[in-house]
Scaffold this motif. Structure first.
Motif, mmCIF file in Angstrom:
data_model
loop_
_atom_site.group_PDB
_atom_site.id
_atom_site.type_symbol
_atom_site.label_atom_id
_atom_site.label_comp_id
_atom_site.label_asym_id
_atom_site.label_seq_id
_atom_site.Cartn_x
_atom_site.Cartn_y
_atom_site.Cartn_z
ATOM 1 N N VAL A 132 0.442 4.838 12.631
ATOM 2 C CA VAL A 132 0.567 3.643 11.993
ATOM 3 C C VAL A 132 1.198 3.420 10.748
ATOM 4 O O VAL A 132 0.596 4.357 10.015
ATOM 5 C CB VAL A 132 -0.749 2.838 12.221
ATOM 6 C CG1 VAL A 132 -0.570 1.347 11.600
ATOM 7 C CG2 VAL A 132 -0.982 2.713 13.593
ATOM 8 N N PHE A 133 1.980 2.626 10.471
ATOM 9 C CA PHE A 133 2.684 2.764 9.100
ATOM 10 C C PHE A 133 2.242 1.639 8.331
ATOM 11 O O PHE A 133 2.304 0.511 8.758
ATOM 12 C CB PHE A 133 4.196 2.874 8.977
ATOM 13 C CG PHE A 133 4.762 4.084 9.870
ATOM 14 C CD1 PHE A 133 4.818 5.388 8.989
ATOM 15 C CD2 PHE A 133 4.870 4.040 11.146
ATOM 16 C CE1 PHE A 133 5.219 6.417 9.735
ATOM 17 C CE2 PHE A 133 5.449 5.467 11.550
ATOM 18 C CZ PHE A 133 5.727 6.359 10.966
ATOM 19 N N GLY A 134 2.340 1.742 6.863
ATOM 20 C CA GLY A 134 2.049 0.495 6.004
ATOM 21 C C GLY A 134 3.293 0.388 5.283
ATOM 22 O O GLY A 134 4.072 1.312 5.502
ATOM 23 N N SER A 135 3.325 -0.799 4.444
ATOM 24 C CA SER A 135 4.490 -1.239 3.857
ATOM 25 C C SER A 135 4.155 -2.309 2.943
ATOM 26 O O SER A 135 2.995 -2.686 2.644
ATOM 27 C CB SER A 135 5.435 -2.000 4.955
ATOM 28 O OG SER A 135 4.924 -3.063 5.400
ATOM 29 N N ASP A 136 5.073 -2.351 1.926
ATOM 30 C CA ASP A 136 4.952 -3.328 0.780
ATOM 31 C C ASP A 136 5.418 -4.604 1.628
ATOM 32 O O ASP A 136 6.472 -5.234 1.195
ATOM 33 C CB ASP A 136 5.745 -3.076 -0.147
ATOM 34 C CG ASP A 136 5.429 -1.869 -0.933
ATOM 35 O OD1 ASP A 136 4.219 -1.496 -0.869
ATOM 36 O OD2 ASP A 136 6.066 -1.054 -1.475
ATOM 37 N N ALA A 137 4.426 -5.203 2.107
ATOM 38 C CA ALA A 137 4.823 -6.355 3.254
ATOM 39 C C ALA A 137 5.375 -7.461 2.342
ATOM 40 O O ALA A 137 4.769 -8.011 0.993
ATOM 41 C CB ALA A 137 3.580 -6.980 3.836
ATOM 42 N N THR A 182 0.861 -9.053 11.409
ATOM 43 C CA THR A 182 0.818 -10.266 10.665
ATOM 44 C C THR A 182 0.145 -9.698 9.156
ATOM 45 O O THR A 182 0.123 -10.475 8.189
ATOM 46 C CB THR A 182 -0.097 -11.230 10.992
ATOM 47 O OG1 THR A 182 -1.505 -10.563 11.452
ATOM 48 C CG2 THR A 182 0.474 -11.948 12.185
ATOM 49 N N LYS A 183 -0.342 -8.507 9.037
ATOM 50 C CA LYS A 183 -0.720 -7.904 7.824
ATOM 51 C C LYS A 183 0.264 -6.856 7.068
ATOM 52 O O LYS A 183 -0.204 -6.118 6.192
ATOM 53 C CB LYS A 183 -2.108 -7.287 7.920
ATOM 54 C CG LYS A 183 -3.209 -8.137 8.125
ATOM 55 C CD LYS A 183 -4.664 -7.597 8.323
ATOM 56 C CE LYS A 183 -5.605 -8.513 8.519
ATOM 57 N NZ LYS A 183 -7.307 -8.128 8.648
ATOM 58 N N GLY A 184 1.367 -6.812 7.613
ATOM 59 C CA GLY A 184 2.438 -5.858 7.089
ATOM 60 C C GLY A 184 2.236 -4.386 7.776
ATOM 61 O O GLY A 184 3.027 -3.845 7.041
#
Length: 473
Positions: A244-249, A441-443
């Protein structure tokens, strides 16, 4: 401001005018009737204060009828019997318009529940008012279907009835306070308190989730009974882990700043801005100053956008090299990572694609498609490259398990309105499956199974579809 609010505000203005007109007419009729009664049968004269609630009620009823039937644009017909579908669609897509629709459907019937008990004492029995509210909503939903003014929706029926019930409870609570009836007040406060607790609980529960919701999460079970499935591959049956990847949403503010920065790069000002769920549409109509009109559509939380230069859009296709195209894209703030695959798609269109491309700690996925005109300008850009960073490893469904969820109707469909699954006797061929990533929805970018389907329906013919099943367990 969200453009949907402009529509709501317009309805409120029109509704206020209509209410004033209806109220004036009803008041005039009542005064004439009272004057006639005062002469003919003064002993039967009804006090004016008892007639005011009736005037208000019928004036408001005129607003409701106009807003739900008369002023609605023709939008086809149909019936939705999937309970809570509107709630799940609003939640999964973080849809402002979806949530406002749910809230407005409740709020619209609150005045009805407030006014009915004041109009006549029979409506002070809860079951009479609840039934009246439900009946009015049923009439509206039926009229929308018959007159092709919308879809008959069970969620609208339930939320309308709830709004009427809340209005009734508020009226009876005020009446109990006036009579100092503590027991009556306590009985009528239960429903409003329960609604508030459920709403707060949903907000807290959603905020406590580690990951957000996906538009690909199904809002209801699709009816797949009677469908004949064929699968052209052998799905993997082993459970596995997937990143699962995070991002600077990107936020709405970020989207606005991106548009302002692009405007500076182009030397224009985007004077028009229309806000929708998860995206903003801009236009700079400055033909006289710069010789063209620019259109920009910026999406968030994912970092995608579409750009159009109208002066070059309709010109003949041009030719450009990879290095020069990278420079042109950089000039408008479109970043293309080193290592992205370059493709000449023909007819002046070029594509940079990234298939989970790793550059340092970042992972890039997606593509950017451009059109170059014969004047050397980039006339169209469809930017869909996501910059991500590894956040965690999570257990996912196997391909075989995801396929079973697909067959049970637990999927969302892309490629057209999914009417095919509402009928019997169809053939659905599952031709391929791929694990892709979608922004929640949380980026966060979550893994999703994308099934390629060929649907053969006797009425619609053969159609290609992509059905998506969220992969996280």
């Amino acid at each position: 401001m969200h453009s949907f609010f402009d529509h709501v505000f317009d309805l409120l203005v029109k509704g206020g005018i209509l209410a004033a007109v209806v109220m004036a007419v009803l008041t005039a009729v009542v005064l004439i009737w009272r004057r006639y009664t005062a002469k003919r049968a003064p002993d039967k004269l009804v006090p004016l204060k008892r007639l005011i609630p009736g005037i208000l009620f019928f004036s408001y009823l005129a607003i409701v009828a106009a807003a739900t039937i008369l002023w609605r644009r023709g939008s086809g017909t149909g019936v939705n019997l999937h309970f809570l579908r509107a709630f799940f669609e609003a939640r999964n897509g973080a849809s402002v318009q979806g949530w406002i629709n749910v809230i407005l459907n409740v709020a619209m019937f609150v005045p009805i529940g407030l006014l009915l008990p004041a109009v006549n004492g029979v409506f002070r029995k809860w079951y009479v008012t609840f039934a009246a509210g439900a009946g009015m909503s049923l009439v509206i939903e039926t009229a929308q279907v018959v007159l092709r003014r919308g879809t008959g929706d069970i969620d609208d029926f339930v939320t309308n009835t709830l709004g009427c019930a809340l209005g009734y409870c508020v009226f009876m609570m005020a009446s109990s306070l006036r009579r100092r009836d503590v027991k009556g007040f306590a009985g009528n406060v239960v429903l409003p308190a329960a609604v508030i607790c459920v709403a707060v609980g949903v907000v807290i529960s959603d905020a406590a989730r580690e990951y957000g919701f996906l538009e690909e999460m199904p809002s209801y079970n699709v009816n797949t009974r009677g469908i004949e499935w064929t699968v052209d591959f052998t799905p993997d049956g082993e459970n596995d882990m997937a990143p699962v990847f995070g991002s600077d949403a990107r936020t709405k503010r970020d989207a606005e700043e991106f548009a302002a920065d692009m405007g500076e790069r182009l030397g224009v000002t985007f004077g028009e801005a229309n806000y929708y769920d998860g995206e903003i549409w801009y236009a700079s109509r400055m033909e006289k100053e710069v010789g063209t009109t620019y259109f920009l559509r910026v999406r968030y939380p994912e970092e995608s956008f579409e750009y159009t230069d109208t002066a070059s859009r309709d010109r003949e296709p041009g030719v450009i090299g990879e290095a020069e195209l990278r420079e042109r894209l950089a000039e408008i703030g479109a970043y293309v990572p080193d290592g992205a695959e370059f493709e000449d798609a023909g007819d002046g269109e070029y594509v940079f694609s990234c298939g989970m491309l790793r550059v340092g700690e970042d992972v890039f996925d997606g593509a950017v498609r451009c059109r170059v005109s014969d004047d050397g300008r980039v006339s169209r850009v469809w930017y869909g490259i996501s910059r991500m960073r590894l956040y965690s490893e999570e257990e996912v469904f196997s391909e075989a398990e995801a396929l079973e969820l697909l067959k049970k109707g637990r999927f969302s469909c892309i490629g057209g309105y999914w009417r095919a699954f509402s009928r019997f006797g169809e053939l659905v061929e599952v031709t391929d499956v791929d694990l892709v990533y979608s922004c929640d929805t949380k980026g966060f970018y979550q893994p999703v199974y994308a099934f390629s389907l060929t649907v053969d329906n006797p009425e619609d013919g053969v159609a290609e579809r992509v059905a998506k099943v969220p992969a996280l367990k």
